[in-house]
Design a protein around this motif. Structure first.
Motif, short mmCIF file in Angstrom:
data_model
loop_
_atom_site.label_atom_id
_atom_site.label_comp_id
_atom_site.label_asym_id
_atom_site.label_seq_id
_atom_site.Cartn_x
_atom_site.Cartn_y
_atom_site.Cartn_z
N GLU A 262 15.98 -9.55 32.95
CA GLU A 262 17.09 -10.48 32.73
C GLU A 262 16.78 -11.87 33.26
OE1 GLU A 262 20.61 -7.05 33.16
OE2 GLU A 262 20.24 -8.51 34.77
N LEU A 263 15.72 -11.98 34.08
CA LEU A 263 15.33 -13.26 34.66
C LEU A 263 14.02 -13.76 34.07
CD1 LEU A 263 16.21 -12.49 38.40
CD2 LEU A 263 17.58 -13.76 36.73
N MET A 264 13.60 -13.18 32.93
CA MET A 264 12.42 -13.62 32.21
C MET A 264 12.81 -14.04 30.80
SD MET A 264 9.52 -10.75 33.14
CE MET A 264 8.73 -10.66 34.74
N THR A 265 11.98 -14.89 30.22
CA THR A 265 12.18 -15.19 28.80
C THR A 265 11.83 -13.94 27.98
OG1 THR A 265 9.92 -16.00 28.55
CG2 THR A 265 11.61 -17.62 29.17
N GLU A 266 12.25 -13.92 26.74
CA GLU A 266 12.03 -12.73 25.90
C GLU A 266 10.56 -12.37 25.79
OE1 GLU A 266 12.77 -11.45 21.24
OE2 GLU A 266 14.24 -12.72 22.27
N GLU A 267 9.71 -13.35 25.50
CA GLU A 267 8.29 -13.07 25.35
C GLU A 267 7.66 -12.58 26.65
OE1 GLU A 267 4.73 -12.40 23.67
OE2 GLU A 267 6.60 -12.90 22.63
N SER A 268 8.08 -13.15 27.79
CA SER A 268 7.53 -12.72 29.08
C SER A 268 7.96 -11.30 29.43
CB SER A 268 7.98 -13.68 30.18
OG SER A 268 7.42 -14.96 30.01
N ALA A 269 9.20 -10.94 29.09
CA ALA A 269 9.67 -9.58 29.33
C ALA A 269 8.88 -8.58 28.50
CB ALA A 269 11.16 -9.48 29.01
N VAL A 270 8.63 -8.91 27.24
CA VAL A 270 7.83 -8.03 26.38
C VAL A 270 6.43 -7.87 26.96
CG1 VAL A 270 6.77 -7.78 24.10
CG2 VAL A 270 9.14 -8.58 24.30
N ASN A 271 5.83 -8.98 27.39
CA ASN A 271 4.48 -8.96 27.96
C ASN A 271 4.42 -8.05 29.19
OD1 ASN A 271 1.70 -9.94 28.33
ND2 ASN A 271 2.56 -11.03 30.10
N PHE A 272 5.45 -8.13 30.02
CA PHE A 272 5.47 -7.28 31.22
C PHE A 272 5.53 -5.81 30.86
CE2 PHE A 272 8.42 -4.75 33.85
CZ PHE A 272 7.57 -4.49 34.92
N TRP A 273 6.45 -5.42 29.97
CA TRP A 273 6.60 -4.00 29.65
C TRP A 273 5.35 -3.44 28.98
CZ3 TRP A 273 9.92 -1.13 31.94
CH2 TRP A 273 11.17 -1.64 32.35
N GLU A 274 4.68 -4.24 28.17
CA GLU A 274 3.45 -3.75 27.52
C GLU A 274 2.35 -3.53 28.55
OE1 GLU A 274 3.63 -5.59 22.98
OE2 GLU A 274 2.73 -6.77 24.59
N LYS A 275 2.17 -4.45 29.47
CA LYS A 275 1.13 -4.29 30.48
C LYS A 275 1.47 -3.17 31.47
CE LYS A 275 -1.06 -8.84 30.41
NZ LYS A 275 -0.73 -9.10 29.02
N TYR A 276 2.75 -3.08 31.82
CA TYR A 276 3.17 -2.01 32.73
C TYR A 276 2.94 -0.64 32.08
CZ TYR A 276 6.54 1.33 34.64
OH TYR A 276 7.14 2.45 35.13
#
Length: 330
Positions: A262-276
């Motif tokens: 909720e504290l990331m932009t949409e693209e950054s949130a997607v990037n995090f979940w993919e790497k995680y």
């Protein structure tokens, strides 16, 4: 000139009381005449009576008495003097106000079927040393679980929250990119969780709470913005530097009130979940270095950051939390 009265060094009990001269024989002549020869015993001289006498030592002599009642009074007085030397012996039984009998002991208060909460409190208070500390911890936690005072964390609600957020704020492509890694790791998490007992899951939660305590100290000493969140994204700890980055108070970054996505932009949130998702079960890789765009809580301001996150796992190799560090780039 009258003959000087002979000084008597000893007198029996009854001659002393009658203030008469005792012939120092035992039994003396007067006691024989009075038919109480069997009670004739020595007594202190007048000089001895004037000397200070230690009461306990005198009472301990246990002389022969005229009657059995005098003897019982002697015993009572001797017991009383002993209590003065050791006050613990004189402690009376605890009485309830207005009652004539001692209060019932704890066992009597719980003669009936105890409730789950009562069982937990009794278990926690039991100082038994017949088991290892780890077994005792499990016993106490199990009792607390049965009492409804401690429960495993409900991760399903965390995923539901993420799904609702994606449905509301993300486009279809972003949702699919996030759901792809989650569709792989969530079934694996559920399979492991189903093989565990509730007590094991609670022990995992207990470990998470202890981890929070340790990171409280770590975050306080750090000048770099940092926060900690569960594997479903809910933030549970953060320092003031991170709070300043996202324009909110530290008190808003506890107990899952906000989520990291909720504290990331949409693209950054997607990037995090993919790497995680790519390293969730990889024991050999714990930390990931990447970048992200944080945004303020109201979404009006963005902050590009160098971003690294580290996965902390529980005893079953399941990610229990993620610790993120952020370095603002501007």
């Amino acid at each position: 000139m009258a003959e000087k009265r002979r000084k008597v060094t000893k007198s029996c009990e009854f001659c002393r009381r009658s203030h008469l001269i005792c012939d120092e024989q035992r039994p003396c002549t007067r006691c024989i005449r009075r038919d109480i020869a069997h009670l004739c015993t020595d007594n202190f001289t007048t000089a001895q009576e004037l000397e200070p006498v230690k009461v306990p030592s005198y009472l301990s002599q246990q002389p022969v008495f005229v009657s059995e009642h005098v003897g019982s009074e002697f015993s009572s007085l001797n017991e009383f003097m002993s209590m003065l030397e050791d006050p613990l012996l004189a402690s009376p039984p605890t009485l309830d106000v207005g009652c004539q009998a001692p209060l019932p002991q704890k066992k009597e208060l719980h003669e009936g079927a105890t409730t789950s909460k009562e069982h937990f409190f009794l278990t926690a208070a039991d100082p038994s040393t017949e088991m290892t500390p780890e077994d005792r911890l499990k016993l106490v936690i199990n009792a607390k679980l049965e009492a409804g005072l401690l429960q495993p964390y409900n991760y399903a609600q965390g995923y539901t929250r993420l799904q609702n957020y994606m449905d509301r704020y993300m486009n279809q492509s972003s949702r699919q990119r996030i759901l792809k890694p989650l569709s792989t790791i969530r079934p694996a998490f559920r399979a492991i969780a189903r093989s565990l007992k509730d007590v094991d899951l609670v022990l995992v939660e207990e470990g998470f709470e202890r981890m929070l305590l340790s990171y409280d100290r770590v975050f306080t000493s750090m000048s770099m913005p940092a926060c900690l969140w569960r594997r479903t994204g809910e933030i549970y700890r953060a320092n003031k530097e991170f709070a300043n980055l996202v324009d909110c108070g530290v008190e808003d970054l506890i107990e899952g009130r906000l989520a990291i996505y909720e504290l990331m932009t949409e693209e950054s949130a997607v990037n995090f979940w993919e790497k995680y998702g790519s390293i969730a079960f990889d024991k050999g890789q714990k930390a990931v270095l990447t970048s992200c765009n944080l945004r303020s809580r109201d979404g009006r301001r963005k902050r590009p950051c160098c971003f690294s996150f580290t996965i902390r796992r529980d005893r079953y190799n399941i990610p229990i939390c993620i610790v993120g560090n952020f370095i603002p780039l501007s």
